[in-house]
Each structure stands twice: as C-alpha cells, then as structure tokens.
Write an enzyme that holds these catalytic residues in place. Sequence first.
Site, PDB file in Angstrom:
ATOM      1  N   PHE A 145      -9.212   0.362  -6.443  1.00 61.50           N
ATOM      2  CA  PHE A 145      -8.658  -0.055  -5.152  1.00 61.50           C
ATOM      3  C   PHE A 145      -7.185  -0.358  -5.347  1.00 61.50           C
ATOM      4  CE2 PHE A 145      -7.236  -2.822  -1.825  1.00 61.50           C
ATOM      5  CZ  PHE A 145      -7.730  -2.190  -0.704  1.00 61.50           C
ATOM      6  N   ASP A 230      -2.086  -2.164 -12.042  1.00 58.25           N
ATOM      7  CA  ASP A 230      -2.104  -2.819 -10.738  1.00 58.25           C
ATOM      8  C   ASP A 230      -2.720  -4.197 -10.936  1.00 58.25           C
ATOM      9  OD1 ASP A 230      -2.640  -3.823  -8.254  1.00 58.25           O
ATOM     10  OD2 ASP A 230      -3.424  -1.950  -7.417  1.00 58.25           O
ATOM     11  N   LYS A 259       0.063 -10.106  -3.436  1.00 55.24           N
ATOM     12  CA  LYS A 259      -0.851 -11.185  -3.066  1.00 55.24           C
ATOM     13  C   LYS A 259      -0.293 -12.583  -3.385  1.00 55.24           C
ATOM     14  CE  LYS A 259      -4.963  -8.575  -2.221  1.00 55.24           C
ATOM     15  NZ  LYS A 259      -5.576  -7.414  -2.826  1.00 55.24           N
TER      16      LYS A 259
HETATM   17  C1  LIG Z   1      -5.226  -6.063  -2.340  1.00 59.11           C
HETATM   18  C2  LIG Z   1      -4.894  -5.052  -3.352  1.00 59.11           C
HETATM   19  C3  LIG Z   1      -3.948  -4.051  -3.098  1.00 59.11           C
HETATM   20  C4  LIG Z   1      -3.298  -3.864  -1.761  1.00 59.11           C
HETATM   21  O1  LIG Z   1      -2.561  -4.952  -1.340  1.00 59.11           O
HETATM   22  P1  LIG Z   1      -2.141  -5.086   0.211  1.00 59.11           P
HETATM   23  O2  LIG Z   1      -1.200  -6.253   0.227  1.00 59.11           O
HETATM   24  O3  LIG Z   1      -3.394  -5.334   0.978  1.00 59.11           O
HETATM   25  O4  LIG Z   1      -1.494  -3.803   0.590  1.00 59.11           O
HETATM   26  C5  LIG Z   1      -3.647  -3.182  -4.121  1.00 59.11           C
HETATM   27  N1  LIG Z   1      -4.236  -3.286  -5.324  1.00 59.11           N
HETATM   28  C6  LIG Z   1      -5.150  -4.222  -5.604  1.00 59.11           C
HETATM   29  C7  LIG Z   1      -5.755  -4.295  -6.968  1.00 59.11           C
HETATM   30  C8  LIG Z   1      -5.532  -5.133  -4.625  1.00 59.11           C
HETATM   31  O5  LIG Z   1      -6.474  -6.044  -4.880  1.00 59.11           O
END
Ligand SMILES: *Cc1c(COP(=O)(O)O)cnc(C)c1O
Length: 407
Positions: A145, A230, A259
């Site tokens: 994700f 990520d 985040k």
């Molecule tokens: C939440 C998340 C995203 C996307 O972040 P947004 O601020 O919602 O665009 C990307 N990578 C990971 C691992 C996430 O948990």
Amino acid sequence: MDVRASIEADAIAVEKRWCAQNYKPLPVVITRAEGAWMWDGEGRRYLDMMAAYSAVNTGHGHPRILAALTEQASRVAVISRAFHSDRLGPFLERLCRLTGLDGACPMNTGAEAVETAIKAARRWAYRVKGVARDQAEILVAEGNFHGRTTAIVGFSSEEAYRDGFGPFPGGFRIIPFGDVDAMEAAITPNTAAILVEPIQGEAGIIVPPDGYLRRLRDICDRHNVLLILDEIQSGLGRTGQWFAHQHEGIRPDGLCLGKALGGGVMPVSAFVARRDVIDMFGPGSHGSTFGGSPLAAAVGLAALDVIEDEGLVQRSAELGAHMMARLAALNSPAIRAVRGRGLWLGVEIDPAVATARHVCERLMEQGVLSKETHDTTIRFAPPLVISREDLDWAIDRFADTLAKLTA
Ligand SMILES: *Cc1c(COP(=O)(O)O)cnc(C)c1O
C-alpha cells in the site's frame, strides 16, 4: 431517542448524503479529542487505538504542536515555494540528520511523497545508471500500500484499489513480499529501484522474515539498484525505532515519510534521499503549491521535537512489548495470531468466531476505537503518548469482548 442521540444520527445521515462513500466509518461521531482520548457529541469517551493510521503518533491536540501551529499560522502560513522561508531549512535539516540522508523534497500527503520517490528513481536510472529512455522499472511487493494516485494503485495487487481506474502507467513489477530471491531474480539492467514498506500496514501489519531488509540492501548494492522504503506508516516511532529499517541496521537510498510528520494536525510529507538521488530534481521538474510551507515546516519540526523530547520511540518499544505479551497471555480461542512491532499490532481473528468488523463494533460500544483491515485483522496502533493504564484498560475491554464472543 434523546435529542443528542438524534443529533448524532443526523450528523451521520448528512455526511452520508453529501460525502462520497469511499469509506465505511464506524457509527460514531467524534466531536473532540485530547491525547489518546476522543469524545462523541453525547459526551461518551473513547480510547483511540487507531491514531488515524499513525497520523496522530504524538496524540490529539498536543500543546506544543498546537502552539507551533497557531504561532506560525498567525505569522506566515503559506507562501508557495516561489520564495524562501525561515522555517523550511531547519525542518529539512532535522529530517536529514535523523535519517542519515542528504536532502529532502517536501510534499503534503503520503501518496505525493511516493510519487516523488518514483520520479526521482526513474530520473536517477536514466541520468546516473544509464538506463535507456522510458525503460526504467521499479520492483514493488505484493500486498503493498503506497497511496491512491492512479500510478500507485496501478501497481497494487488489491483489486478493490484498482477496479475501474485504469489504464495504468507501466514500469512496475509486483514480487511476493518477504521473498528476496524472487526480488533478485526480477532485477534487470533496467531496474531503477526496489520500493517496499518495511512492515506492510494496510495489508494487515505483515512483518517480513528477519533479515529481509538487510538482504534487500545487499542485492541493491550488488546490482546498482536504489532501495526506497515507504515508512509513511511505520516511521516516526511507530515500531519502537525512529524508523522500522533501523531494526535491521540498514540505511535506504530514499525514504518516504508522512502521516505522523504532520503532528496530527495537518498533512506533511517528504521524500528524503541520498545526494545523487535528491539532486535529480532541478527547478521546474517537480513541485507542490502547499508542500514545504512555513506552516507545514513549523508543524513538522514541532512533531519531531515532541517525539524526541518525550521519548516516544522508547515508549512505543516498551508499551508495544507489554501489549504483545498481554495479548499472547489472553490465550483466547478467538485469536489466531498477533503480529507487529512496537505499538503497532495486528490481531488475526478466527473467522469462525466473528469478523474483525464485528469485533470493532463491539469494542466501540465498550469505548475502544479501532478499525479492521481486510476481514480478519484488527489493528491496534494507539497514539504513542498513551499511558500504560489506558492501554491496559483497552486490552481488558478487548479481552471482555472476545470472552463474550467465545462464551
Ligand atoms: C497511508 C499510507 C500512504 C499514503 O498516504 P496518504 O497521506 O494517505 O496519501 C502511503 N504509504 C503507506 C505505507 C501508508 O500507510
């Protein structure tokens, strides 16, 4: 129904009427929050075991972050990157020193940080590695994700994220998560980067085999491929280290953060990378109107200060170990597995007992808010400022809920 209950039902109905139905929230209307607690309009109190998918690691309404937000907002908030500010440099310097990387590109949402990483990796492949034009490939993991843009969902293996949104850009290959040999076998001279989450969050808090990142680091070094992590959800203390990759003692070539970087009050993200990667961006090549605003920089710096000064990384490690031990000791027949690291746990519920959604609804009635991911996993990821007493209280409520379901 009393008046306040009907106000609550109205709030849900109005939201349902006017908002795109791209989420399925629990039937609770939050009107206030502080620290690890949230309140609905009827004054009922809920412990937040979700922390907005880790956007609220520093807790709701942290006084230091609110002070930075309001002080900066009243001085100067948004100027675009057409001019310099006195806030952006110190924020990004701090971020680079924390990560051991050389430069950063500020953005807003996580998906934008990932898009920035993809652009940087591709340019690096063409300009540094010498890959032929438009041939660069990025290897990603099954179950990933990375956000919701069309490019990103194009390389998702989750049909719900993709269905009806094509055509998608090419240049990505999906490899099973945790399988280093398959990843190495997929590398070609055109491979620009491997992009993975150190622990897969949305997939259900999936922890890869020990040594996964160390071995990825090794194959990236041997094949001249960038390792891009990520850590939008796993970073900033969530797993009991500043960054999840520190559990394996490695350093990535590029790192996506978001985040919790926004201190629980606004979207702040960044792509942080080594010098030759971040230098792929020259004037005009990439940008964001709001990214790196004085307001975002002030809030981001305050969020980092709070995580450091309040020892939230250590706290996540200690309370996470405590929670893991307590969940294991429950010995509930409803629990099939508990996974995770630090204050980031996924509890696998036996589908013969209940769906994860059903358990979350029962927990809500007991004053504990969390969210299922997929049909069988409940995620527990409270703000890192949570007290041990409050955490124990939530675990007791969870134990009660499971006991009732299996009685
Ligand atoms: C939440 C998340 C995203 C996307 O972040 P947004 O601020 O919602 O665009 C990307 N990578 C990971 C691992 C996430 O948990």
